[in-house]
Design a protein around this motif. Structure first.
Motif, PDB file in Angstrom:
ATOM      1  N   ASP A   1      -2.670  11.298  19.659  1.00 12.25           N
ATOM      2  CA  ASP A   1      -2.098  10.066  19.115  1.00 12.25           C
ATOM      3  C   ASP A   1      -1.412  10.384  17.791  1.00 12.25           C
ATOM      4  OD1 ASP A   1      -1.458   7.542  18.280  1.00 12.25           O
ATOM      5  OD2 ASP A   1      -3.538   6.829  18.096  1.00 12.25           O
ATOM      6  N   GLU A   2      -0.097  10.197  17.725  1.00 16.30           N
ATOM      7  CA  GLU A   2       0.619  10.497  16.500  1.00 16.30           C
ATOM      8  C   GLU A   2       0.653   9.321  15.524  1.00 16.30           C
ATOM      9  OE1 GLU A   2       4.522  11.639  17.862  1.00 16.30           O
ATOM     10  OE2 GLU A   2       5.332   9.613  17.602  1.00 16.30           O
ATOM     11  N   THR A   3       0.033   8.201  15.915  1.00 18.11           N
ATOM     12  CA  THR A   3      -0.002   7.039  15.032  1.00 18.11           C
ATOM     13  C   THR A   3      -1.347   6.964  14.305  1.00 18.11           C
ATOM     14  OG1 THR A   3      -0.934   5.464  16.640  1.00 18.11           O
ATOM     15  CG2 THR A   3       1.436   5.853  16.713  1.00 18.11           C
ATOM     16  N   ARG A   4      -1.383   6.166  13.229  1.00 17.21           N
ATOM     17  CA  ARG A   4      -2.607   5.927  12.460  1.00 17.21           C
ATOM     18  C   ARG A   4      -2.842   4.425  12.359  1.00 17.21           C
ATOM     19  NH1 ARG A   4      -1.187   8.573   6.887  1.00 17.21           N
ATOM     20  NH2 ARG A   4       0.551   7.150   7.259  1.00 17.21           N
ATOM     21  N   PRO A   5      -4.068   3.989  12.091  1.00 10.39           N
ATOM     22  CA  PRO A   5      -4.345   2.546  12.019  1.00 10.39           C
ATOM     23  C   PRO A   5      -3.447   1.804  11.035  1.00 10.39           C
ATOM     24  CG  PRO A   5      -6.398   3.765  12.114  1.00 10.39           C
ATOM     25  CD  PRO A   5      -5.313   4.790  11.994  1.00 10.39           C
ATOM     26  N   ASP A   6      -3.144   2.431   9.884  1.00 11.67           N
ATOM     27  CA  ASP A   6      -2.319   1.758   8.887  1.00 11.67           C
ATOM     28  C   ASP A   6      -0.888   1.531   9.369  1.00 11.67           C
ATOM     29  OD1 ASP A   6      -4.477   1.737   7.234  1.00 11.67           O
ATOM     30  OD2 ASP A   6      -3.795   3.379   5.940  1.00 11.67           O
ATOM     31  N   ASP A   7      -0.449   2.314  10.346  1.00 10.76           N
ATOM     32  CA  ASP A   7       0.922   2.182  10.837  1.00 10.76           C
ATOM     33  C   ASP A   7       1.188   0.814  11.453  1.00 10.76           C
ATOM     34  OD1 ASP A   7       1.193   4.808  10.114  1.00 10.76           O
ATOM     35  OD2 ASP A   7       1.085   5.608  12.162  1.00 10.76           O
ATOM     36  N   TYR A   8       0.127   0.174  11.958  1.00 14.16           N
ATOM     37  CA  TYR A   8       0.310  -1.064  12.711  1.00 14.16           C
ATOM     38  C   TYR A   8       0.393  -2.303  11.832  1.00 14.16           C
ATOM     39  CZ  TYR A   8      -0.660   1.921  16.687  1.00 14.16           C
ATOM     40  OH  TYR A   8      -0.596   2.930  17.620  1.00 14.16           O
ATOM     41  N   THR A   9       0.216  -2.122  10.544  1.00 11.63           N
ATOM     42  CA  THR A   9       0.328  -3.253   9.618  1.00 11.63           C
ATOM     43  C   THR A   9       1.347  -2.983   8.518  1.00 11.63           C
ATOM     44  OG1 THR A   9      -1.540  -2.389   8.323  1.00 11.63           O
ATOM     45  CG2 THR A   9      -2.031  -4.029  10.032  1.00 11.63           C
ATOM     46  N   ALA A  10       2.074  -1.883   8.621  1.00  8.22           N
ATOM     47  CA  ALA A  10       3.030  -1.499   7.575  1.00  8.22           C
ATOM     48  C   ALA A  10       4.224  -2.444   7.554  1.00  8.22           C
ATOM     49  CB  ALA A  10       3.513  -0.072   7.815  1.00  8.22           C
ATOM     50  N   ASP A  11       4.802  -2.605   6.360  1.00  9.96           N
ATOM     51  CA  ASP A  11       6.023  -3.390   6.214  1.00  9.96           C
ATOM     52  C   ASP A  11       7.122  -2.484   5.675  1.00  9.96           C
ATOM     53  OD1 ASP A  11       7.729  -5.542   6.337  1.00  9.96           O
ATOM     54  OD2 ASP A  11       6.368  -6.909   5.309  1.00  9.96           O
TER      55      ASP A  11
END
Length: 539
Positions: free
Chosen positions: A514-524
């Motif tokens: 998985d190249e994504t991180r949890p913080d990526d899904y709430t970034a602006d």
């Protein structure tokens, strides 16, 4: 309908010329340093504000075929045609849940397509390819149906004939569409959407106020519609429909609404419109504002009853054996020539906006998830853009050939398959935005099983007039009630995914990275770690 109505055609052509000019001028509207980047050509610079995004998504979701098909369904079957209303109401809460998260992770990693996200999330090019191929397949008949909408309008205006002559207007329309989409990318439909949506609102508001006064009021309209729908269909011997759904149609009505709601925001063209917005909150605001179109859709559906209430309109549509002509024929008979021309222009322009976005979305899927992923991993941004530009042309040509060479019912039936297919990407995309528990090979297997089941089941549906693909509903296994094939296939998909995930994880089969991180899904847009974007422009 063989004589051309000069007034209607003139007004139609004036508006068509206007939006064509706007399409070419859009190349300079809010443009970055270069158009040769998919962020610019394919996503409009990723900087549209709430106002622009509302018009863009509205123009994207509510297509010319919507304005033709929904009242046509009501004209043909009555209350069942209103399933589109609860579907829209259910869809926007789903958009609110998955839209902002998809926007954020896409901006962090530079994802342009849904398949980009799926590949990055589950570390699987094969799964990304499956999502890309599904999106492209679902888009092709959808684009073709925009042509069907334009053809319906041209037919009612009297632009008929035989051979090549009757197709020349359609060829010219899509040649111009292809040209300004090639040069301007997503900015063209975004700018034209202002005209399209304004015209649609104007026409529907006028129609819903003016036409009932000419037909004796709403009481007479509903009485006439009920009387017409109660007449037996010569092919089946049963009533065509009614003003309320019957016991045997409740499951079909509900599953059509729920299944279509799952599909709405994972269609590639819808995601393309959403990713073009400049901030995460723009998606949230639009999830709250876009239901205004549901009111429009409800009013639009009532036009089907109005067409039934006008005997000469109903007779003309039934003689043509084409319910898609119900609204254009109603407008032709009820409005003065100049305003009928405006109404036809609204439908015609309403075909151009979604057709442009759909072709861009499909071409981006091919470029990013087939060409770059498998053949040219080192492709430059300019090369990717050039490939997308040419593929978008090929997709439009393919849709045009499809409409001109095959029976119109085939494109309509294949669009039903598009909905069945696209829902099967929801586990990887919609649920993948919240969890990575599902194993990549389980997701791929579930997708494959559901695609086969949905396609074969739809193929087996027949009617007195059609051997295959006659409808999008079939008996639900173990229940015996008719339901939307897409939702049944989705349930099968999820069962396969869950069971295989448990087995594969128990067996220790390696999963992708998985190249994504949890913080990526709430970034602006202005958060640390978000990739460089063009300077934001707000409305």
């Amino acid at each position: 309908m063989n004589d051309v109505n000069g007034v209607e055609l003139t007004v139609f052509l004036i508006f068509f010329a206007l939006v064509t000019v706007m399409g070419f001028l859009a190349a300079r509207w809010r443009r970055g340093q270069t158009i040769m980047h998919l962020d610019e050509w394919g996503l409009g610079g990723r900087r549209f504000g709430t106002f622009t995004t509302w018009f863009l998504l509205g123009g994207d979701l509510y297509t010319a075929y919507t304005f033709i098909a929904v009242p046509a369904a009501v004209f043909a079957s009555g209350a069942m045609g209103f399933w589109a209303l609860p579907y829209a109401a259910i869809a926007y809460p789903i958009v609110f849940l998955i839209g902002p998260r998809l926007w954020s992770v896409s901006h962090v990693h530079g994802y342009v397509t849904t398949a980009d996200f799926v590949r990055g999330r589950f570390g699987s090019r094969s799964l990304g390819l499956a999502v890309a191929v599904t999106g492209i397949l679902a888009m092709m008949p959808y684009i073709a149906l925009q042509l069907v909408g334009i053809q319906a309008v041209l037919t009612v205006m009297g632009v008929t004939g035989s051979g090549l002559a009757k197709d020349v207007p359609l060829l010219i329309a899509f040649a111009l569409l292809a040209a300004y989409t090639f040069t301007s990318g997503l900015r063209a439909p975004a700018l034209i959407a202002f005209v399209k949506d304004s015209l649609i609102y104007l026409v529907i508001i006028v129609a819903i106020i003016y036409i009932p006064t000419k037909l004796g009021g709403w009481g007479h309209i509903f009485d006439s519609a009920q009387s017409s729908l109660a007449k037996p269909n010569p092919a089946t011997g049963k009533p065509n429909g009614s003003l309320v759904t019957g016991d045997m149609t409740h499951w079909a009505y509900g599953t059509l609404a729920l299944g279509s709601a799952l599909a709405l925001f994972i269609y590639p063209h819808t995601v393309t419109g959403a990713l073009a917005s400049g901030r995460r909150n723009v998606i949230k605001r639009n999830a709250a504002l876009l239901p205004a179109y549901s009111l429009l859709l409800g009013l639009l559906a009532l036009l089907g009853y109005m067409a039934l209430a006008r005997p000469d309109v109903a007779a003309a549509v039934k003689a043509a054996k084409n319910p898609q002509l119900a609204v254009p024929t109603l407008f032709d008979h009820m409005f003065p020539g100049w305003f009928a021309g405006v109404a036809f222009a609204a439908i015609g322009v309403g075909a151009l906006v979604p057709a442009a976005i759909m072709s861009i979305a499909a071409s981006n899927l091919f470029t990013r998830n087939v060409y770059t992923a498998f053949f040219r991993p080192a492709a430059t941004a300019a090369e990717e853009t050039r490939v997308s530009q040419f593929v978008s042309l090929l997709i439009k040509i393919g849709a045009l050939v499809f409409v001109l060479a095959f029976d119109k019912t085939l494109s309509i039936n294949l669009q039903l398959l598009g909905g069945i297919w696209i829902v099967q990407t929801f586990p990887a995309l919609g649920l993948g935005l919240y969890t990575r528990w599902f194993h990549r090979w389980a997701l791929l297997a579930g997708w494959a099983v559901a695609m086969v089941y949905g396609t074969v089941t739809a193929y087996d549906q027949h009617s007195p007039t059609q051997k295959h693909f006659a409808q999008s509903t079939a008996d639900i296994p173990f229940l015996g009630h008719p339901g939307y094939i897409a939702l049944t296939a989705f349930v099968i998909n999820m069962v396969v995914v869950v069971v295989l995930t448990v087995i594969l994880r128990a067996a220790g089969v390696p999963d992708g990275t998985d190249e994504t991180r949890p913080d990526d899904y709430t970034a602006d847009a202005d958060d640390p770690g978000v990739r460089d974007l063009p300077e934001l422009v707000t409305d």
